[in-house]
Design a protein around this motif. Structure first.
Motif, PDB file in Angstrom:
ATOM      1  N   LEU A   8       0.586  -0.760  -0.152  1.00  0.00           N
ATOM      2  CA  LEU A   8      -0.028  -0.123   0.626  1.00  0.00           C
ATOM      3  C   LEU A   8       0.921   1.387   0.024  1.00  0.00           C
ATOM      4  O   LEU A   8       1.454   0.953   1.404  1.00  0.00           O
ATOM      5  N   GLU A   9       0.714   1.810  -1.060  1.00  0.00           N
ATOM      6  CA  GLU A   9       1.309   3.605  -1.492  1.00  0.00           C
ATOM      7  C   GLU A   9       0.938   4.737  -0.956  1.00  0.00           C
ATOM      8  O   GLU A   9      -0.499   3.982  -0.391  1.00  0.00           O
ATOM      9  N   GLU A  41       4.696 -13.083   7.178  1.00  0.00           N
ATOM     10  CA  GLU A  41       4.549 -14.314   6.363  1.00  0.00           C
ATOM     11  C   GLU A  41       3.425 -14.789   5.205  1.00  0.00           C
ATOM     12  O   GLU A  41       2.178 -14.699   5.195  1.00  0.00           O
ATOM     13  N   GLY A  42       3.577 -16.062   4.407  1.00  0.00           N
ATOM     14  CA  GLY A  42       2.870 -16.079   2.960  1.00  0.00           C
ATOM     15  C   GLY A  42       2.723 -14.705   2.280  1.00  0.00           C
ATOM     16  O   GLY A  42       4.570 -14.438   1.957  1.00  0.00           O
ATOM     17  N   THR A  43       1.989 -14.712   1.278  1.00  0.00           N
ATOM     18  CA  THR A  43       2.032 -12.940   1.052  1.00  0.00           C
ATOM     19  C   THR A  43       2.099 -11.605   2.401  1.00  0.00           C
ATOM     20  O   THR A  43       1.660 -11.464   2.566  1.00  0.00           O
ATOM     21  N   THR A  44       3.316 -10.761   1.648  1.00  0.00           N
ATOM     22  CA  THR A  44       3.508  -9.931   2.204  1.00  0.00           C
ATOM     23  C   THR A  44       2.486  -8.438   2.622  1.00  0.00           C
ATOM     24  O   THR A  44       2.152  -8.214   1.033  1.00  0.00           O
ATOM     25  N   LEU A  45       2.344  -7.939   3.806  1.00  0.00           N
ATOM     26  CA  LEU A  45       1.754  -6.850   3.333  1.00  0.00           C
ATOM     27  C   LEU A  45       2.496  -6.113   3.688  1.00  0.00           C
ATOM     28  O   LEU A  45       3.374  -5.351   5.240  1.00  0.00           O
ATOM     29  N   THR A  46       2.855  -4.454   2.911  1.00  0.00           N
ATOM     30  CA  THR A  46       3.795  -3.694   3.435  1.00  0.00           C
ATOM     31  C   THR A  46       3.166  -2.289   2.669  1.00  0.00           C
ATOM     32  O   THR A  46       1.935  -2.574   2.338  1.00  0.00           O
ATOM     33  N   VAL A  47       3.279  -1.912   3.895  1.00  0.00           N
ATOM     34  CA  VAL A  47       3.360   0.345   3.455  1.00  0.00           C
ATOM     35  C   VAL A  47       4.873   1.206   3.120  1.00  0.00           C
ATOM     36  O   VAL A  47       5.913   0.782   4.008  1.00  0.00           O
ATOM     37  N   ILE A  61      -9.203  -0.391  -6.247  1.00  0.00           N
ATOM     38  CA  ILE A  61      -9.071  -1.635  -5.173  1.00  0.00           C
ATOM     39  C   ILE A  61      -9.208  -2.015  -3.798  1.00  0.00           C
ATOM     40  O   ILE A  61      -9.242  -1.464  -2.917  1.00  0.00           O
ATOM     41  N   SER A  62      -9.128  -3.718  -3.189  1.00  0.00           N
ATOM     42  CA  SER A  62     -10.034  -3.980  -2.011  1.00  0.00           C
ATOM     43  C   SER A  62      -9.332  -5.209  -1.420  1.00  0.00           C
ATOM     44  O   SER A  62      -8.081  -5.613  -2.139  1.00  0.00           O
ATOM     45  N   LEU A  63      -8.871  -4.828   0.219  1.00  0.00           N
ATOM     46  CA  LEU A  63      -8.074  -6.042   0.701  1.00  0.00           C
ATOM     47  C   LEU A  63      -9.146  -7.085   1.679  1.00  0.00           C
ATOM     48  O   LEU A  63     -10.334  -5.798   1.849  1.00  0.00           O
ATOM     49  N   ALA A  64      -9.153  -7.890   1.504  1.00  0.00           N
ATOM     50  CA  ALA A  64     -10.190  -8.863   1.833  1.00  0.00           C
ATOM     51  C   ALA A  64      -9.523  -9.844   2.991  1.00  0.00           C
ATOM     52  O   ALA A  64      -8.406 -10.348   2.179  1.00  0.00           O
ATOM     53  N   PHE A  65      -9.757  -9.969   4.260  1.00  0.00           N
ATOM     54  CA  PHE A  65      -9.192 -10.583   5.159  1.00  0.00           C
ATOM     55  C   PHE A  65      -9.975 -11.815   5.078  1.00  0.00           C
ATOM     56  O   PHE A  65     -11.335 -11.472   6.366  1.00  0.00           O
ATOM     57  N   ASP A 102      -9.844   1.994   5.152  1.00  0.00           N
ATOM     58  CA  ASP A 102      -8.451   2.546   6.008  1.00  0.00           C
ATOM     59  C   ASP A 102      -7.783   3.578   6.065  1.00  0.00           C
ATOM     60  O   ASP A 102      -8.762   4.670   5.529  1.00  0.00           O
ATOM     61  N   SER A 103      -6.954   4.360   6.844  1.00  0.00           N
ATOM     62  CA  SER A 103      -7.333   5.799   6.866  1.00  0.00           C
ATOM     63  C   SER A 103      -6.678   6.679   4.886  1.00  0.00           C
ATOM     64  O   SER A 103      -6.592   7.790   5.368  1.00  0.00           O
ATOM     65  N   ASP A 104      -6.343   5.626   4.231  1.00  0.00           N
ATOM     66  CA  ASP A 104      -6.517   6.409   3.510  1.00  0.00           C
ATOM     67  C   ASP A 104      -7.513   6.631   2.409  1.00  0.00           C
ATOM     68  O   ASP A 104      -7.276   6.569   1.271  1.00  0.00           O
ATOM     69  N   GLY A 105      -8.924   5.736   2.853  1.00  0.00           N
ATOM     70  CA  GLY A 105      -9.808   5.278   1.713  1.00  0.00           C
ATOM     71  C   GLY A 105      -9.756   4.120   0.907  1.00  0.00           C
ATOM     72  O   GLY A 105     -10.663   4.269   0.467  1.00  0.00           O
ATOM     73  N   ASN A 106      -8.594   3.228   1.151  1.00  0.00           N
ATOM     74  CA  ASN A 106      -9.024   1.922   0.794  1.00  0.00           C
ATOM     75  C   ASN A 106      -9.891   1.154   0.935  1.00  0.00           C
ATOM     76  O   ASN A 106      -9.614   1.180   2.235  1.00  0.00           O
ATOM     77  N   HIS A 107     -10.622   0.379   0.394  1.00  0.00           N
ATOM     78  CA  HIS A 107     -11.761  -0.536   1.565  1.00  0.00           C
ATOM     79  C   HIS A 107     -10.776  -1.542   1.708  1.00  0.00           C
ATOM     80  O   HIS A 107      -9.830  -2.807   0.799  1.00  0.00           O
ATOM     81  N   VAL A 108     -11.190  -2.255   1.943  1.00  0.00           N
ATOM     82  CA  VAL A 108     -11.234  -3.147   3.456  1.00  0.00           C
ATOM     83  C   VAL A 108     -12.151  -3.912   3.506  1.00  0.00           C
ATOM     84  O   VAL A 108     -13.700  -3.544   4.021  1.00  0.00           O
ATOM     85  N   TYR A 109     -12.474  -4.940   3.609  1.00  0.00           N
ATOM     86  CA  TYR A 109     -12.986  -6.094   4.316  1.00  0.00           C
ATOM     87  C   TYR A 109     -12.297  -7.190   4.931  1.00  0.00           C
ATOM     88  O   TYR A 109     -11.126  -7.353   4.754  1.00  0.00           O
TER      89      TYR A 109
END
Length: 115
Positions: A8-9, A41-47, A61-65, A102-109
Motif C-alpha cells: 500500500l503506497e 509470512e506467506g503473502t506479505t503486506l507492506t506500507v 482496489i480492496s483488501l479482504a482478510f 483504512d486511513s487512506d480510503g482503501n476498501h477493506v473487508y
C-alpha cells in the motif's frame, strides 16, 4: 507462481501501518517513515512511501482478510473506533463480510467463509 506481496503506497507510512496493526491485532515497535512490513509470512503486506505525493484515490482496489468469526471482529473493531461501512452480512456467494476503509480510503473487508 505465488502472489508475493501487497504493498500500500501512502503519504503517511506510520499512520497507515498503525491502522493495519490495530485492525489485524499485530504489535510492532517499527516506526520507519518510508517502509514497514505488516504481515511477514506467506503473502506479505507492506506500507511504503517513495517520496512522491499520493492522491489517496484508490477506488480500484480492496483488501479482504479471512477471519474465524466476523461477528467477533465487528465488535472488536467497533470498540477500536473503526467506522464500519457495512455491518456483517451474508453475501450471495456465501461469505459473511463486513466493510470499512483504512486511513487512506482503501476498501477493506473482513470475511468469514462457511465450512
Amino acid at each position: 507462481m505465488k502472489l508475493g506481496e501487497v504493498c500500500l503506497e501512502t503519504n503517511d507510512v506510520i499512520k497507515m501501518a498503525d491502522f493495519y496493526r490495530k485492525i489485524l491485532n499485530i504489535s510492532s515497535d517499527c516506526k520507519d517513515e518510508e517502509h514497514q512490513f505488516i504481515i511477514t509470512e506467506g503473502t506479505t503486506l507492506t506500507v511504503y512511501n517513495n517520496g512522491e505525493v499520493k492522491s489517496n484515490r484508490n477506488h480500484n482496489i480492496s483488501l479482504a482478510f479471512t477471519v474465524d468469526d466476523v461477528e467477533e471482529e465487528y465488535k472488536r473493531l467497533l470498540h477500536l473506533g473503526i467506522d464500519i461501512i457495512d455491518a456483517p452480512k451474508i453475501q450471495p456467494w456465501g461469505a459473511k463480510n463486513m466493510h470499512f476503509c483504512d486511513s487512506d480510503g482503501n476498501h477493506v473487508y473482513f470475511r468469514s467463509i462457511p465450512k
